[in-house]
Design an enzyme around this catalytic site. Structure first.
Site, short mmCIF file in Angstrom:
data_model
loop_
_atom_site.label_atom_id
_atom_site.label_comp_id
_atom_site.label_asym_id
_atom_site.label_seq_id
_atom_site.Cartn_x
_atom_site.Cartn_y
_atom_site.Cartn_z
N SER A 149 0.83 -1.20 0.00
CA SER A 149 0.00 0.00 0.00
C SER A 149 0.87 1.25 0.00
O SER A 149 1.65 1.47 0.92
CB SER A 149 -0.90 0.03 1.25
OG SER A 149 -1.44 1.32 1.41
N HIS A 158 -0.73 -0.78 -4.53
CA HIS A 158 -2.09 -0.52 -4.03
C HIS A 158 -2.19 0.94 -3.62
O HIS A 158 -1.40 1.42 -2.80
CB HIS A 158 -2.33 -1.43 -2.81
CG HIS A 158 -3.68 -1.36 -2.19
ND1 HIS A 158 -4.76 -2.07 -2.66
CD2 HIS A 158 -4.12 -0.66 -1.12
CE1 HIS A 158 -5.81 -1.82 -1.90
NE2 HIS A 158 -5.45 -0.97 -0.96
N ASP A 186 -4.35 3.83 -1.95
CA ASP A 186 -5.48 4.02 -1.02
C ASP A 186 -6.03 5.43 -1.14
O ASP A 186 -5.45 6.38 -0.64
CB ASP A 186 -5.02 3.76 0.42
CG ASP A 186 -4.97 2.27 0.72
OD1 ASP A 186 -3.98 1.82 1.30
OD2 ASP A 186 -5.95 1.58 0.37
N MET A 229 -8.87 8.14 -0.34
CA MET A 229 -9.86 8.41 0.71
C MET A 229 -10.37 9.84 0.59
O MET A 229 -9.59 10.77 0.36
CB MET A 229 -9.21 8.21 2.09
CG MET A 229 -8.64 6.82 2.29
SD MET A 229 -7.90 6.67 3.94
CE MET A 229 -6.99 5.13 3.74
N HIS A 282 -7.79 1.66 -4.81
CA HIS A 282 -8.78 1.28 -3.79
C HIS A 282 -9.53 2.56 -3.42
O HIS A 282 -9.01 3.39 -2.69
CB HIS A 282 -8.06 0.67 -2.58
CG HIS A 282 -9.00 0.31 -1.47
ND1 HIS A 282 -8.55 0.01 -0.21
CD2 HIS A 282 -10.35 0.21 -1.41
CE1 HIS A 282 -9.58 -0.27 0.57
NE2 HIS A 282 -10.69 -0.15 -0.15
N MET A 341 -11.88 4.47 -1.46
CA MET A 341 -12.67 4.56 -0.24
C MET A 341 -13.35 5.93 -0.26
O MET A 341 -13.02 6.85 0.49
CB MET A 341 -11.77 4.40 1.00
CG MET A 341 -11.24 2.97 1.14
SD MET A 341 -9.83 2.82 2.22
CE MET A 341 -8.52 3.20 1.05
N MET A 388 -11.87 -6.44 3.52
CA MET A 388 -11.11 -5.57 4.42
C MET A 388 -10.78 -6.29 5.71
O MET A 388 -11.66 -6.88 6.34
CB MET A 388 -11.90 -4.29 4.71
CG MET A 388 -12.12 -3.37 3.51
SD MET A 388 -10.59 -2.83 2.75
CE MET A 388 -9.88 -1.85 4.08
N GLY A 418 -9.70 3.35 6.36
CA GLY A 418 -9.39 4.73 6.75
C GLY A 418 -7.95 4.95 7.13
O GLY A 418 -7.40 6.03 6.89
N PHE A 419 -7.31 3.92 7.68
CA PHE A 419 -5.95 4.15 8.17
C PHE A 419 -5.10 2.88 8.04
O PHE A 419 -5.61 1.77 8.16
CB PHE A 419 -5.97 4.58 9.65
CG PHE A 419 -6.74 5.85 9.89
CD1 PHE A 419 -8.10 5.81 10.16
CD2 PHE A 419 -6.10 7.09 9.78
CE1 PHE A 419 -8.82 6.98 10.34
CE2 PHE A 419 -6.82 8.28 9.97
CZ PHE A 419 -8.18 8.21 10.25
N GLY A 462 -1.85 0.55 9.56
CA GLY A 462 -1.32 0.27 10.89
C GLY A 462 -2.33 -0.17 11.93
O GLY A 462 -2.02 -0.19 13.13
N ASP A 517 -7.11 -6.87 2.61
CA ASP A 517 -6.51 -5.54 2.71
C ASP A 517 -6.67 -4.98 4.12
O ASP A 517 -7.78 -4.73 4.58
CB ASP A 517 -7.22 -4.61 1.70
CG ASP A 517 -6.64 -3.21 1.72
OD1 ASP A 517 -7.28 -2.31 1.15
OD2 ASP A 517 -5.57 -3.01 2.30
N GLY A 518 -5.52 -4.87 4.81
CA GLY A 518 -5.57 -4.26 6.15
C GLY A 518 -5.10 -5.23 7.22
O GLY A 518 -5.73 -6.26 7.42
N GLY A 519 -4.00 -4.87 7.87
CA GLY A 519 -3.50 -5.66 8.99
C GLY A 519 -2.84 -6.97 8.62
O GLY A 519 -2.63 -7.83 9.48
N GLY A 528 0.62 -2.58 4.01
CA GLY A 528 1.15 -1.23 4.19
C GLY A 528 2.27 -1.29 5.21
O GLY A 528 3.46 -1.31 4.89
N SER A 529 1.90 -1.40 6.46
CA SER A 529 2.89 -1.32 7.54
C SER A 529 3.92 -2.43 7.51
O SER A 529 5.12 -2.17 7.63
CB SER A 529 2.18 -1.35 8.90
OG SER A 529 1.12 -0.46 8.90
C1 DX5 Z 1 -6.99 0.93 4.95
C2 DX5 Z 1 -6.35 0.66 3.58
C3 DX5 Z 1 -5.29 -0.40 3.64
C4 DX5 Z 1 -4.15 -0.07 4.61
C5 DX5 Z 1 -3.11 -1.17 4.61
O1 DX5 Z 1 -8.13 1.73 4.78
O2 DX5 Z 1 -7.31 0.26 2.65
O3 DX5 Z 1 -4.76 -0.59 2.33
O4 DX5 Z 1 -3.54 1.14 4.23
O5 DX5 Z 1 -2.13 -0.83 5.58
P1 DX5 Z 1 -1.76 -1.90 6.73
O6 DX5 Z 1 -1.18 -3.10 5.97
O7 DX5 Z 1 -0.74 -1.19 7.56
O8 DX5 Z 1 -3.02 -2.24 7.44
ZN ZN Z 2 -6.54 -0.35 0.71
#
Ligand code: DX5
Ligand code: ZN
Length: 221
Positions: free
Chosen positions: A6, A31, A33, A35, A64, A66, A135, A140-141, A143, A173-175, A195-196
């Site tokens: 991401s 990817h 993101d 928003m 993506h 959002m 998801m 939204g964020f 980490g 996607d996410g975590g 992402g993280s």
């Molecule tokens: C959250 C995003 C994800 C997120 C992934 O709204 O859609 O793509 O940035 O970041 P990590 O892998 O750190 O959850």
């Molecule tokens: Zn995403």
């Protein structure tokens, strides 16, 4: 398994270099993101940063969205070089219309579902999708903590797709990190966003991606 870092966690002062570095580190997709501060309580960017990086990377660009009104901004992502364009089934615009518009633009359409949306909501739209994004966190964020129910939901979506008789990617996607990637692949995910874990890895992008791939090799998607 497709690894899609991401860009939300990349250095926004050096996005082109980051795109190039992630490609060299073994990423398959990038990817993006997007928003709008309405659909999610955060505001990132539109199509411009992605378009600016198009010349820096030959990787597949996965947008993506959002955002509340994906139809209103779709053209900018098509023109900006997005290959797979994903909107949320919870967005205001009509999902069926969005999926058709992406297909008509010669791009691959996808739908994302947030943690509180049941997988069954996808049933009628699944035949129009090239990918479903499940998801792992509330959008939204980056980490955030992975929501464990995502594994079971991924298996539920995979069972729905298997009943379709056509290939549809499942992106989580996410975590996503080394603690859950095996279970997600076993449940039927074949695309993971990170992402993280990748972009904040202490040993760098290449090692992070290699660690994810090593775990998936035990349970190929
Ligand atoms: C959250 C995003 C994800 C997120 C992934 O709204 O859609 O793509 O940035 O970041 P990590 O892998 O750190 O959850
Ligand atoms: Zn995403």
């Amino acid at each position: 398994m497709i690894v899609a870092p991401s860009m939300l966690v990349a250095d926004f002062a050096r996005l082109g270099e980051e795109a190039r570095a992630l490609e060299e580190a073994g990423a398959d997709w990038l990817h993006w993101d997007v928003m709008d501060g309405h659909f999610v309580p955060n505001l990132t960017h539109g199509a411009l940063p992605m378009a600016a990086c198009r010349a820096y990377s030959s990787l597949t660009f996965n947008a993506h969205l959002m955002i509340s009104e994906p139809m209103r901004y779709l053209e900018g992502f098509v023109e900006g070089g997005a290959d797979i364009i994903c909107a949320h089934i919870e967005a205001e615009d009509d999902a069926r219309e969005f999926l058709q518009a992406v297909r008509d633009a010669g791009r691959r359409p996808a739908l994302a579902i947030s943690p509180d949306t049941p997988a069954g909501t996808l049933a009628e739209l699944l035949p129009l999708c090239d990918m479903i994004t499940v998801m792992g966190v509330h959008p939204g964020f980056a980490g955030q903590e992975f929501i464990e129910g995502t594994v079971e939901k991924t298996a539920e979506v995979r069972a729905m797709i298997d009943g379709l008789g056509r290939a549809v990617h499942i992106q989580v996607d996410g975590g996503v990190d080394t603690s859950n990637i095996r279970r997600l692949c076993r449940a039927g995910a074949d695309v993971i966003v990170s992402g993280s874990f990748v972009l904040r890895h202490p040993q760098g992008y290449t090692t992070a991606i290699e660690q994810l791939r090593a775990l998936e090799r035990d349970h190929p998607a």
